[in-house]
Design a protein around this motif. Structure first.
Motif, mmCIF file in Angstrom:
data_model
loop_
_atom_site.group_PDB
_atom_site.id
_atom_site.type_symbol
_atom_site.label_atom_id
_atom_site.label_comp_id
_atom_site.label_asym_id
_atom_site.label_seq_id
_atom_site.Cartn_x
_atom_site.Cartn_y
_atom_site.Cartn_z
ATOM 1 N N ARG A 98 0.820 -1.213 0.000
ATOM 2 C CA ARG A 98 0.000 0.000 0.000
ATOM 3 C C ARG A 98 0.853 1.263 0.000
ATOM 4 N NH1 ARG A 98 -4.609 0.099 4.428
ATOM 5 N NH2 ARG A 98 -5.283 1.856 3.095
ATOM 6 N N TYR A 99 2.091 1.142 0.484
ATOM 7 C CA TYR A 99 2.970 2.303 0.575
ATOM 8 C C TYR A 99 3.642 2.632 -0.763
ATOM 9 C CZ TYR A 99 6.024 5.572 3.051
ATOM 10 O OH TYR A 99 6.658 6.703 3.502
ATOM 11 N N ALA A 151 6.954 7.279 10.687
ATOM 12 C CA ALA A 151 6.515 7.512 12.064
ATOM 13 C C ALA A 151 4.999 7.623 12.182
ATOM 14 C CB ALA A 151 7.162 8.781 12.612
ATOM 15 N N TYR A 152 4.350 7.923 11.061
ATOM 16 C CA TYR A 152 2.886 8.018 11.062
ATOM 17 C C TYR A 152 2.383 7.700 9.659
ATOM 18 C CZ TYR A 152 -1.867 9.811 11.133
ATOM 19 O OH TYR A 152 -3.228 9.911 11.032
ATOM 20 N N TRP A 184 -1.663 9.960 3.728
ATOM 21 C CA TRP A 184 -0.499 10.789 4.010
ATOM 22 C C TRP A 184 0.355 10.133 5.091
ATOM 23 C CZ3 TRP A 184 0.880 13.597 8.500
ATOM 24 C CH2 TRP A 184 -0.083 13.688 9.501
ATOM 25 N N ALA A 185 1.604 10.553 5.157
ATOM 26 C CA ALA A 185 2.559 9.930 6.075
ATOM 27 C C ALA A 185 3.561 10.957 6.580
ATOM 28 C CB ALA A 185 3.303 8.791 5.370
ATOM 29 N N LEU A 186 4.145 10.669 7.740
ATOM 30 C CA LEU A 186 5.245 11.458 8.289
ATOM 31 C C LEU A 186 6.457 10.555 8.360
ATOM 32 C CD1 LEU A 186 6.506 13.922 9.764
ATOM 33 C CD2 LEU A 186 5.614 12.948 11.911
ATOM 34 N N VAL A 199 6.661 15.336 5.239
ATOM 35 C CA VAL A 199 5.235 15.026 5.218
ATOM 36 C C VAL A 199 4.874 14.698 3.779
ATOM 37 C CG1 VAL A 199 2.895 15.848 5.622
ATOM 38 C CG2 VAL A 199 4.758 16.561 7.153
ATOM 39 N N LEU A 200 4.400 13.471 3.561
ATOM 40 C CA LEU A 200 4.097 12.983 2.225
ATOM 41 C C LEU A 200 2.599 12.781 2.077
ATOM 42 C CD1 LEU A 200 6.899 10.269 2.156
ATOM 43 C CD2 LEU A 200 7.021 12.629 1.345
#
Length: 202
Positions: free
Chosen positions: A49-50, A137-138, A145-147, A158-159
């Protein structure tokens, strides 16, 4: 896994995504605060998924991405269970395109959320093996979205799947960034279509 954000040999990637220890240092947080603890990964990252394309919507400025003015993206494609192809691109201040291809190697097979990102020709980042410099981390429940950062929080990215980020979403991002031990003022917005139009602290 996502490996850092865009760059070239002199301006490498959100990714992660990715990130490597030459960041702008933050002021030391008060004793006992979250900032004194190493950045921790999410409990479990679904690598499938990433994969794909991420837009960098905010980041701690890094020497390798100073040439990037806007439209910073990272694309991740699976090579094998332990390695991910990382391609970072961005639009420069002169309107050109910068890009670089590297590798993200999983260092933590329990969570899949700690990796070593490397780029050929980039000092200190040429080896495929090395210490963790990319931590997810998130990650939002819907993987929207991701950190991402490094253990000491000298880098932070931040993506977002979508380049469009509303003021309300930036508020959510700011709260998560702070909860993970970052000072939101050290992360600057990255201009994207439908997102931030300027560069300013979160």
């Amino acid at each position: 896994m996502k490996v850092r954000s865009m760059i070239t040999r002199t301006a490498v990637a959100a990714a992660c995504a990715t990130l490597m220890g030459a960041g702008v240092a933050q002021a030391a947080p008060p004793s006992g605060s979250a900032g004194w603890e190493p950045l921790t990964p999410v409990p479990s990252l679904d690598v499938e998924r990433y994969l794909g394309t991420w837009n960098q919507v905010a980041a701690i400025p890094q020497p390798f991405n100073l040439e990037c003015a806007r439209d910073t993206q990272a694309n991740y494609q699976l090579i094998d269970p332990s390695n991910i192809r990382v391609e970072n691109t961005c639009t420069t201040w002169t309107g050109g395109t910068n890009g670089i291809v590297g590798n993200a190697r999983v260092n933590d097979t329990v969570t899949n959320a700690q990796l070593h990102v490397s780029f050929p020709g980039v000092p200190t980042q040429e080896s495929l093996d090395g210490p963790t410099n990319y931590i997810v981390a998130y990650i939002a429940d819907d993987y929207s979205w991701a950190l991402v950062g490094d253990p000491l929080r000298t880098s932070g990215f931040v993506l977002s799947r979508s380049p469009e980020v509303s003021p309300e979403k930036f508020g959510e991002i700011r709260a998560v960034v702070q909860s993970k031990g970052y000072n939101p003022a050290t992360l600057l917005t990255s201009p994207t279509p439908g997102g931030a139009t300027d560069i300013r602290p979160l």
